[in-house]
Enzyme design. Structure first.
Site, PDB file in Angstrom:
ATOM      1  N   ALA A   2     -10.112  -0.160   7.015  1.00  0.00           N
ATOM      2  CA  ALA A   2     -11.118  -0.233   8.060  1.00  0.00           C
ATOM      3  C   ALA A   2     -11.518   1.176   8.497  1.00  0.00           C
ATOM      4  CB  ALA A   2     -10.579  -1.028   9.247  1.00  0.00           C
TER       5      ALA A   2
ATOM      6  N   GLY B 215      -6.488  -2.459   6.668  1.00  0.00           N
ATOM      7  CA  GLY B 215      -7.275  -3.561   6.136  1.00  0.00           C
ATOM      8  C   GLY B 215      -7.347  -3.592   4.627  1.00  0.00           C
TER       9      GLY B 215
ATOM     10  N   GLU C 129      -4.342  -5.421   3.631  1.00  0.00           N
ATOM     11  CA  GLU C 129      -4.495  -6.823   4.028  1.00  0.00           C
ATOM     12  C   GLU C 129      -5.381  -7.571   3.035  1.00  0.00           C
ATOM     13  OE1 GLU C 129      -4.070  -7.317   8.745  1.00  0.00           O
ATOM     14  OE2 GLU C 129      -5.657  -5.915   8.177  1.00  0.00           O
TER      15      GLU C 129
ATOM     16  N   GLU D 230      -1.257   0.296  11.116  1.00  0.00           N
ATOM     17  CA  GLU D 230      -1.972   0.115  12.384  1.00  0.00           C
ATOM     18  C   GLU D 230      -1.185   0.604  13.598  1.00  0.00           C
ATOM     19  OE1 GLU D 230      -3.879  -2.873   9.584  1.00  0.00           O
ATOM     20  OE2 GLU D 230      -1.901  -2.005   9.911  1.00  0.00           O
TER      21      GLU D 230
END
Length: 240
Positions: free
Chosen positions: A42, A87, A90, A110
């Site tokens: 991200a 992300g 993920e 994170e």
């Protein structure tokens, strides 16, 4: 059929393409989706400019994308040749199989940025590695090399990087080529049995396996597989 989905920054073009659930895998041939692209994660600079409401919508859409990839009926393979942080990892966890260059760097980092994984990481990592190890990796925000990730079982294969920087991509394609000749219906039902069975107790999982097996019994491919074995020849599956 092998389809390669190249991921580009920002995430928005990926949503626009509707890559995950387009119904194409209902065709008779096996489809394998290989997800590859530049360093993924991200964009925190972009997120910093968002309001609290916008962040909520962004993460919800990102979570929905990961769920769509996880629910795709055909096998999916993530190829990680560079960085897959937050992300990016993920997304890889939402795929069925993962391949990484030994020099690739990945992690759910994170907590080092005042965040927690919000696109499935807290749920898929413990299902992949076990609760205690997943907690350790998320609590510390630790980064792993492709080699370390393979030793932990986070990726299926780790390969030495090549000069072009796409060794994982090529290994993912080779893995896909191993899947493609197999019976399409059996592969799809196998994925359903595993995915749904992992969410329930073993007795319920066995029932799910039984239902999937029953759906495969009437197929032409099952008869072709047995005939090919008897006749000592390679099977020719048609996805029926």
């Amino acid at each position: 059929m092998l389809r390669v989905l190249c991921l580009l920054r920002p995430w928005r073009p990926l949503w626009a393409r509707g890559c995950a659930s387009d119904g194409a895998a209902a065709a008779s041939e096996i489809q394998v989706r290989a997800l590859a692209g530049p360093d993924q994660g991200a964009d925190l600079k972009e997120r910093e400019q968002m309001s609290e409401a916008e962040v909520g919508v962004f993460v919800q859409r990102l979570r929905g994308l990961m769920n769509d990839i996880a629910a795709f009926p055909a096998p999916t393979i993530a190829a990680m040749d560079g960085f897959a942080l937050g992300g990016g990892l993920e997304l890889a966890l939402a795929c069925d199989l993962r391949v990484a260059a030994s020099s690739a760097i990945m992690g759910l980092i994170e907590t080092t940025r005042g965040l927690l994984p919000g696109a499935g990481g807290t749920q898929r990592l413990p299902r992949c590695l076990g609760v205690a190890l997943a907690k350790e990796l998320i609590f510390t925000g630790r980064r792993l090399s492709g080699t370390e990730a393979h030793a932990l079982g986070l990726v299926n294969h780790a390969v030495a990087q090549n000069e072009e920087g796409d060794a994982a991509y090529h290994r993912a394609r080779a893995l896909a080529q191993e899947i493609l000749p197999q019976a399409p219906i059996a592969v799809r039902l196998g994925k359903v049995a595993i995915d749904r069975g992992m969410e329930v107790d073993i007795a319920s999982g066995m029932a799910i396996e039984g239902m999937c097996y029953a759906q495969n019994i009437p197929t032409r491919d099952r008869l072709e597989g047995m005939a090919a074995f008897r006749e000592k020849r390679p099977p020719t599956f048609v996805g029926e």
